[in-house]
Scaffold this active site. Structure first.
Site, PDB file in Angstrom:
ATOM      1  N   ASN A 200       0.868  -1.172   0.000  1.00  0.00           N
ATOM      2  CA  ASN A 200       0.000   0.000   0.000  1.00  0.00           C
ATOM      3  C   ASN A 200       0.908   1.226   0.000  1.00  0.00           C
ATOM      4  O   ASN A 200       1.497   1.565   1.020  1.00  0.00           O
ATOM      5  CB  ASN A 200      -0.887  -0.039   1.251  1.00  0.00           C
ATOM      6  CG  ASN A 200      -1.716   1.221   1.414  1.00  0.00           C
ATOM      7  OD1 ASN A 200      -1.771   2.058   0.521  1.00  0.00           O
ATOM      8  ND2 ASN A 200      -2.358   1.362   2.570  1.00  0.00           N
TER       9      ASN A 200
ATOM     10  N   SER B 160       3.122  -2.076  10.460  1.00  0.00           N
ATOM     11  CA  SER B 160       4.568  -2.115  10.701  1.00  0.00           C
ATOM     12  C   SER B 160       5.214  -3.453  10.347  1.00  0.00           C
ATOM     13  O   SER B 160       6.103  -3.932  11.055  1.00  0.00           O
ATOM     14  CB  SER B 160       4.880  -1.726  12.155  1.00  0.00           C
ATOM     15  OG  SER B 160       4.476  -0.394  12.402  1.00  0.00           O
TER      16      SER B 160
ATOM     17  N   LYS C 118       0.143   4.263  -0.319  1.00  0.00           N
ATOM     18  CA  LYS C 118      -0.488   5.446   0.282  1.00  0.00           C
ATOM     19  C   LYS C 118      -0.243   6.689  -0.585  1.00  0.00           C
ATOM     20  O   LYS C 118      -0.155   6.577  -1.794  1.00  0.00           O
ATOM     21  CB  LYS C 118      -0.004   5.636   1.734  1.00  0.00           C
ATOM     22  CG  LYS C 118      -0.198   4.359   2.557  1.00  0.00           C
ATOM     23  CD  LYS C 118      -0.046   4.562   4.032  1.00  0.00           C
ATOM     24  CE  LYS C 118      -0.249   3.222   4.744  1.00  0.00           C
ATOM     25  NZ  LYS C 118      -0.169   3.345   6.188  1.00  0.00           N
TER      26      LYS C 118
ATOM     27  N   GLU D 247      -6.969   4.727   7.883  1.00  0.00           N
ATOM     28  CA  GLU D 247      -6.702   6.139   7.595  1.00  0.00           C
ATOM     29  C   GLU D 247      -7.906   6.791   6.914  1.00  0.00           C
ATOM     30  O   GLU D 247      -8.146   7.983   7.080  1.00  0.00           O
ATOM     31  CB  GLU D 247      -5.428   6.263   6.738  1.00  0.00           C
ATOM     32  CG  GLU D 247      -4.185   6.013   7.593  1.00  0.00           C
ATOM     33  CD  GLU D 247      -2.995   5.449   6.856  1.00  0.00           C
ATOM     34  OE1 GLU D 247      -2.976   5.474   5.609  1.00  0.00           O
ATOM     35  OE2 GLU D 247      -2.072   4.956   7.530  1.00  0.00           O
TER      36      GLU D 247
ATOM     37  N   HIS E 278      -9.663   1.265   4.863  1.00  0.00           N
ATOM     38  CA  HIS E 278      -8.394   1.426   5.580  1.00  0.00           C
ATOM     39  C   HIS E 278      -8.618   2.379   6.763  1.00  0.00           C
ATOM     40  O   HIS E 278      -9.386   3.346   6.653  1.00  0.00           O
ATOM     41  CB  HIS E 278      -7.326   1.981   4.637  1.00  0.00           C
ATOM     42  CG  HIS E 278      -5.954   1.933   5.236  1.00  0.00           C
ATOM     43  ND1 HIS E 278      -5.529   2.867   6.147  1.00  0.00           N
ATOM     44  CD2 HIS E 278      -4.942   1.060   5.087  1.00  0.00           C
ATOM     45  CE1 HIS E 278      -4.295   2.565   6.529  1.00  0.00           C
ATOM     46  NE2 HIS E 278      -3.912   1.466   5.889  1.00  0.00           N
TER      47      HIS E 278
ATOM     48  N   GLU F  50      -5.618  -5.014  10.714  1.00  0.00           N
ATOM     49  CA  GLU F  50      -4.613  -3.975  10.936  1.00  0.00           C
ATOM     50  C   GLU F  50      -4.919  -3.235  12.235  1.00  0.00           C
ATOM     51  O   GLU F  50      -5.715  -2.277  12.232  1.00  0.00           O
ATOM     52  CB  GLU F  50      -4.620  -2.970   9.776  1.00  0.00           C
ATOM     53  CG  GLU F  50      -4.268  -3.575   8.442  1.00  0.00           C
ATOM     54  CD  GLU F  50      -3.636  -2.545   7.520  1.00  0.00           C
ATOM     55  OE1 GLU F  50      -2.509  -2.778   7.080  1.00  0.00           O
ATOM     56  OE2 GLU F  50      -4.258  -1.500   7.278  1.00  0.00           O
TER      57      GLU F  50
ATOM     58  N   GLY G  70       2.166   2.248  10.836  1.00  0.00           N
ATOM     59  CA  GLY G  70       3.112   3.350  10.675  1.00  0.00           C
ATOM     60  C   GLY G  70       3.816   3.746  11.960  1.00  0.00           C
ATOM     61  O   GLY G  70       4.445   4.796  12.029  1.00  0.00           O
TER      62      GLY G  70
HETATM   63  P1  PGA Z   1       2.626   0.305   7.724  1.00  0.00           P
HETATM   64  O1  PGA Z   1       1.185   0.505   7.053  1.00  0.00           O
HETATM   65  O2  PGA Z   1       3.196  -0.980   7.160  1.00  0.00           O
HETATM   66  O3  PGA Z   1       3.417   1.506   7.295  1.00  0.00           O
HETATM   67  O4  PGA Z   1       2.422   0.220   9.188  1.00  0.00           O
HETATM   68  C1  PGA Z   1       0.321  -0.580   6.883  1.00  0.00           C
HETATM   69  C2  PGA Z   1      -0.968  -0.130   6.285  1.00  0.00           C
HETATM   70  O5  PGA Z   1      -1.419   0.962   6.616  1.00  0.00           O
HETATM   71  O6  PGA Z   1      -1.566  -0.833   5.457  1.00  0.00           O
END
Ligand code: PGA
Length: 254
Positions: free
Chosen positions: A10, A212, A12, A97, A95, A167, A173
């Site tokens: 992803n 992460s 982003k 976010e 997601h 997640e 992140g």
């Molecule tokens: P990350 O993001 O690996 O940077 O923690 C995962 C995600 O948001 O899908």
């Protein structure tokens, strides 16, 4: 049918078209292991270019979001058919976010899952608890509810093609991943929830872990019996790191 591991990058809101092309070119040129499905989800602006670049490669294309209506006066939105037109197979839906910054609720997420299936896209449904919910011992309740809401409207024949990504929001992140055991337990719970609707299909649904994931911890997740792959954010922006995560999901030959 055994579940084929799936590793999804992803990207982003990262990468101009030129940067995206550079990253995708590195992936296409590398030796990808067999037995692992790999997909990347660039920003919308790079989808067309990356789609052309992935032609003939086993790497699949996905989008990071979708709107549920097929067309109309929805300024700024992208329809499912626009994504399939560009060669997308997957789309990330719900997601955290998007839930957090754009007010997406379970109803919106459910509409997006249904619209994706209706147009031949495979939704990657993201679920996960916030840190305060985890600390309050509510992980099971929150995640089960997020899954049940979608299950309430999903026909049984769409359970096995659905992809779910567990997640935990506190792990996204932050550099603070869940432990393999912890993630496996929640993923098992998600499968149980799906199984209450259709046990045979639930056994075929791929459920990923995200939050992460790095080359250093990928094997800890890939070795868990319930976890079928990874949704990778930060580490997917570096071809070598992403490939290391992909390789950690290679199943040893039986
Ligand atoms: P990350 O993001 O690996 O940077 O923690 C995962 C995600 O948001 O899908």
């Amino acid at each position: 049918m055994p579940r084929v591991p799936l590793v999804v990058g992803n990207w982003k809101m990262h990468n101009t078209v030129a940067e995206a092309r550079h990253l995708a070119t590195s992936l296409v040129r590398s030796d990808l292991p067999s037995g692992v499905e790999v997909a990347v989800c660039p920003p919308f602006t790079a989808l067309a270019d990356i789609s052309r670049l992935l032609t003939g490669s086993p790497v699949r294309l996905g989008a990071q979001d979708v709107f549920w209506e097929p067309r109309g006066a929805y300024t700024g939105e992208i329809s499912p058919a626009m994504l399939t037109d560009l060669g997308c197979r997957f789309v990330i839906v719900g997601h955290s976010e998007r839930r957090q910054h754009f007010g997406e609720n379970d109803e919106v997420v459910t509409r997006k899952v249904r619209a994706s299936f209706a147009h031949g896209l495979v939704p990657i449904l993201c679920v996960g608890e916030r840190l305060d919910e985890r600390d309050a011992g509510q992980t099971e309740r929150v995640v089960t509810r997020q899954v049940e809401i979608v299950m309430a409207v999903l026909p049984a024949d769409q359970i096995s093609p659905l992809v779910i990504a567990y997640e935990p929001i506190w792990a996204i992140g932050t550099g603070r991943a869940a432990t393999g055991q912890e993630a496996n337990r929640v993923v098992g719970l998600i499968r149980e929830t799906l199984g209450r609707k259709d046990a045979t299909s639930a056994a075929e649904t791929r459920i990923l872990y995200g939050g992460s994931v790095t080359p250093a911890n990928a094997a800890e997740f890939s070795h868990q019996p319930e976890i079928d792959g990874a949704l990778v954010g930060g580490a997917s922006l570096d071809a070598a790191k992403f490939l290391a995560v992909v390789n950690a999901h290679r199943r040893s030959p039986v």
